[in-house]
Design a protein around this motif. Structure first.
Motif, PDB file in Angstrom:
ATOM      1  N   ARG A 300      39.667  23.018  44.322  1.00 53.85           N
ATOM      2  CA  ARG A 300      40.912  23.764  44.551  1.00 53.85           C
ATOM      3  C   ARG A 300      41.375  24.452  43.263  1.00 53.85           C
ATOM      4  N   ALA A 301      41.232  23.762  42.145  1.00 55.82           N
ATOM      5  CA  ALA A 301      41.591  24.369  40.866  1.00 55.82           C
ATOM      6  C   ALA A 301      40.668  25.532  40.550  1.00 55.82           C
ATOM      7  N   VAL A 302      39.412  25.392  40.937  1.00 58.83           N
ATOM      8  CA  VAL A 302      38.456  26.488  40.759  1.00 58.83           C
ATOM      9  C   VAL A 302      38.874  27.693  41.593  1.00 58.83           C
ATOM     10  N   ALA A 303      39.320  27.437  42.827  1.00 61.44           N
ATOM     11  CA  ALA A 303      39.758  28.530  43.699  1.00 61.44           C
ATOM     12  C   ALA A 303      40.959  29.253  43.099  1.00 61.44           C
ATOM     13  N   GLN A 304      41.881  28.490  42.512  1.00 61.89           N
ATOM     14  CA  GLN A 304      43.055  29.107  41.886  1.00 61.89           C
ATOM     15  C   GLN A 304      42.655  29.953  40.686  1.00 61.89           C
ATOM     16  N   ALA A 305      41.726  29.447  39.891  1.00 60.49           N
ATOM     17  CA  ALA A 305      41.255  30.207  38.730  1.00 60.49           C
ATOM     18  C   ALA A 305      40.519  31.454  39.181  1.00 60.49           C
ATOM     19  N   ASN A 306      39.798  31.341  40.283  1.00 65.39           N
ATOM     20  CA  ASN A 306      39.087  32.487  40.836  1.00 65.39           C
ATOM     21  C   ASN A 306      40.082  33.579  41.234  1.00 65.39           C
ATOM     22  N   GLY A 307      41.179  33.160  41.856  1.00 65.65           N
ATOM     23  CA  GLY A 307      42.194  34.105  42.283  1.00 65.65           C
ATOM     24  C   GLY A 307      42.964  34.722  41.136  1.00 65.65           C
ATOM     25  N   ALA A 308      42.968  34.051  39.973  1.00 65.38           N
ATOM     26  CA  ALA A 308      43.693  34.555  38.809  1.00 65.38           C
ATOM     27  C   ALA A 308      42.887  35.584  38.021  1.00 65.38           C
ATOM     28  N   ASN A 309      41.645  35.786  38.411  1.00 70.30           N
ATOM     29  CA  ASN A 309      40.817  36.777  37.735  1.00 70.30           C
ATOM     30  C   ASN A 309      41.441  38.160  37.876  1.00 70.30           C
ATOM     31  N   GLN A 310      41.599  38.874  36.767  1.00 68.05           N
ATOM     32  CA  GLN A 310      42.187  40.214  36.827  1.00 68.05           C
ATOM     33  C   GLN A 310      41.211  41.297  36.379  1.00 68.05           C
ATOM     34  N   LEU A 311      39.929  40.989  36.473  1.00 67.68           N
ATOM     35  CA  LEU A 311      38.895  41.967  36.159  1.00 67.68           C
ATOM     36  C   LEU A 311      37.943  42.052  37.354  1.00 67.68           C
ATOM     37  N   ALA A 312      38.412  42.738  38.398  1.00 72.61           N
ATOM     38  CA  ALA A 312      37.637  42.834  39.640  1.00 72.61           C
ATOM     39  C   ALA A 312      36.273  43.462  39.391  1.00 72.61           C
ATOM     40  N   ILE A 313      35.286  42.998  40.147  1.00 68.33           N
ATOM     41  CA  ILE A 313      33.893  43.461  40.116  1.00 68.33           C
ATOM     42  C   ILE A 313      33.197  43.025  38.833  1.00 68.33           C
ATOM     43  N   VAL A 314      33.821  43.291  37.679  1.00 65.94           N
ATOM     44  CA  VAL A 314      33.199  42.938  36.399  1.00 65.94           C
ATOM     45  C   VAL A 314      33.025  41.428  36.286  1.00 65.94           C
ATOM     46  N   ILE A 315      34.084  40.679  36.555  1.00 65.02           N
ATOM     47  CA  ILE A 315      33.965  39.231  36.718  1.00 65.02           C
ATOM     48  C   ILE A 315      33.889  39.011  38.223  1.00 65.02           C
ATOM     49  N   PRO A 316      32.711  38.746  38.765  1.00 64.56           N
ATOM     50  CA  PRO A 316      32.453  38.891  40.205  1.00 64.56           C
ATOM     51  C   PRO A 316      32.995  37.761  41.073  1.00 64.56           C
ATOM     52  N   CYS A 317      34.318  37.671  41.175  1.00 62.83           N
ATOM     53  CA  CYS A 317      34.909  36.656  42.044  1.00 62.83           C
ATOM     54  C   CYS A 317      34.575  36.931  43.513  1.00 62.83           C
ATOM     55  N   HIS A 318      34.125  38.157  43.816  1.00 60.08           N
ATOM     56  CA  HIS A 318      33.734  38.462  45.201  1.00 60.08           C
ATOM     57  C   HIS A 318      32.468  37.717  45.609  1.00 60.08           C
ATOM     58  N   ARG A 319      31.755  37.143  44.651  1.00 58.27           N
ATOM     59  CA  ARG A 319      30.526  36.405  44.969  1.00 58.27           C
ATOM     60  C   ARG A 319      30.802  34.952  45.355  1.00 58.27           C
ATOM     61  N   VAL A 320      32.065  34.573  45.410  1.00 56.28           N
ATOM     62  CA  VAL A 320      32.414  33.199  45.777  1.00 56.28           C
ATOM     63  C   VAL A 320      32.874  33.179  47.229  1.00 56.28           C
ATOM     64  N   ILE A 321      32.251  32.337  48.035  1.00 55.29           N
ATOM     65  CA  ILE A 321      32.574  32.242  49.462  1.00 55.29           C
ATOM     66  C   ILE A 321      32.878  30.792  49.798  1.00 55.29           C
ATOM     67  N   ASN A 322      33.299  30.562  51.036  1.00 53.35           N
ATOM     68  CA  ASN A 322      33.566  29.197  51.476  1.00 53.35           C
ATOM     69  C   ASN A 322      32.253  28.439  51.673  1.00 53.35           C
ATOM     70  N   ALA A 323      32.339  27.123  51.613  1.00 52.95           N
ATOM     71  CA  ALA A 323      31.142  26.293  51.759  1.00 52.95           C
ATOM     72  C   ALA A 323      30.487  26.464  53.120  1.00 52.95           C
ATOM     73  N   ASN A 324      31.271  26.836  54.149  1.00 48.99           N
ATOM     74  CA  ASN A 324      30.709  27.009  55.491  1.00 48.99           C
ATOM     75  C   ASN A 324      30.098  28.390  55.702  1.00 48.99           C
ATOM     76  N   GLY A 325      30.101  29.215  54.662  1.00 53.68           N
ATOM     77  CA  GLY A 325      29.506  30.538  54.745  1.00 53.68           C
ATOM     78  C   GLY A 325      30.482  31.661  55.028  1.00 53.68           C
ATOM     79  N   ASP A 326      31.748  31.326  55.380  1.00 52.37           N
ATOM     80  CA  ASP A 326      32.746  32.368  55.599  1.00 52.37           C
ATOM     81  C   ASP A 326      33.052  33.073  54.280  1.00 52.37           C
ATOM     82  N   LEU A 327      33.509  34.313  54.378  1.00 53.04           N
ATOM     83  CA  LEU A 327      33.773  35.087  53.167  1.00 53.04           C
ATOM     84  C   LEU A 327      34.875  34.489  52.306  1.00 53.04           C
ATOM     85  N   GLY A 328      35.875  33.862  52.934  1.00 46.27           N
ATOM     86  CA  GLY A 328      37.006  33.375  52.151  1.00 46.27           C
ATOM     87  C   GLY A 328      37.939  34.524  51.809  1.00 46.27           C
TER      88      GLY A 328
END
Length: 348
Positions: A300-328
């Protein structure tokens, strides 16, 4: 159909006032600062003075305001009273952040306003007001002008709305900036929509889609954290990321070399470092990242840090998905997230 061909088609429809194109596009007119529906009765602008948008929100974020003749925020020949009242209220005070009390002062039901705007324009009234406010504040950033004076371009009633909107987000009136603590902001057009880049002479501080929800507060937090003001302008890191983004969207680049300024806690930075390590064309779950950091219960802390990323695409938070395969989730929207993942799978 190419973008150039589509613009030609839309311009022809505009000249003919073709009602079949109602709802398919809006046109922003550079010389007046307004955006119109295809059937607007006003004198038609030259092609080079037109910019075409698929949604009203895109036009608002590009700094255009609704035309008073064709009233693009209503059905043709019918202007609901609630829409008229609220649009006029926004134009009277475009830098306002709306609260429940503001609706009561106008004798407007907040939930009705939300439904009316969402049904007609695909956005709530609060989202409309925010887009107008952001578009106003980003006007000079989009124009790429390095110095802001107290006057606005043709089409705006006064300079105060622009200056207030700009200073509330960027931290200072444009003429009162301490030059020792300045960050510069630029507008970057990309295949997935416009982005705002903020940087100094040494590194890129922020890169976000301009329609990202919460962008204002994100910018405010960053300039307070760095004790900086932000003005329109260009720096070498911004030029670098603009060039690299072009190569990325063309499928010619999978990594970025622009120097970055990471404004976060040690834990957040450790998460962002793990994001950068995810290979192009692959994904990880929040649990995967937590395990890689030696914190199996910290997803959960990882998810919050992922959401705090302010450098879209460059720091690829879009590559993180849910464990069940959903996009999140994704700050730039799930449509963009899916596009980015599909694009990277094709170029890896």
């Amino acid at each position: 159909m190419s973008m150039a061909e589509r613009k030609e088609e839309y311009y022809k429809a505009l000249l003919e006032k073709n009602s079949e194109y109602e709802g398919l596009f809006y046109v922003g007119v550079k010389t007046t600062g307004v955006f119109c529906r295809p059937t607007c009765p006003a004198r038609k602008p030259k092609f080079e003075n037109c910019e075409f948008y698929e949604t009203a929100q895109q036009a608002l974020l590009a700094s255009y305001r609704p035309c008073q003749r064709c009233r693009p925020l209503s059905h043709p020949n019918h202007v609901p009273e609630i829409v008229r009242v609220l649009v006029e209220a926004v134009e009277h005070n475009p830098e306002k952040r709306w609260t429940g009390q503001d609706f009561k002062n106008l004798s407007v039901d907040e939930s009705t306003a939300r439904r009316q705007f969402k049904k007609r324009f695909g956005m709530t009234f609060v989202e409309y007001a925010r887009a107008r406010r952001m578009g106003l504040a980003l006007k000079k950033i989009r124009a790429g002008e390095p110095v802001i004076d107290s006057q606005l371009s043709a089409g705006y009633e006064s300079s105060s709305g622009f200056r207030d909107a700009f200073s509330r987000i960027m931290g200072a009136a444009p003429t009162l900036v301490d030059e020792r603590r300045i960050l510069k902001a630029a507008w970057i057009d990309t295949r997935l929509g416009p982005m705002m880049a903020i940087g100094d002479d040494h590194a890129l501080h922020l890169l976000e889609f301009v329609d990202r929800r919460g962008l204002e507060r994100e910018v405010e937090r960053h300039r307070k954290r760095t004790r900086s003001a932000i003005i329109p302008g260009m720096t070498e890191p911004i030029r670098s990321i603009e060039r690299e983004l072009g190569e990325y969207f063309e499928g010619k680049r999978t990594t970025f070399e622009t120097p970055l300024f990471l404004a976060g806690s040690p834990f957040q930075q450790s998460v962002w470092e793990q994001l950068i390590k995810i290979p192009t064309g692959e994904t990880r779950s929040y649990l995967d990242l937590a395990l890689s950091l030696g914190k199996p219960k910290g997803f959960r802390a990882v998810a919050q840090a992922n959401g705090a990323n302010q450098l879209a695409i460059v720091i690829p938070c879009h590559r993180v998905i849910n464990a069940n395969g959903d996009l999140g989730g994704y700050g730039g929207g799930l449509t963009r997230k899916n596009w980015l993942l599909q694009h990277e799978m094709g170029v890896k």
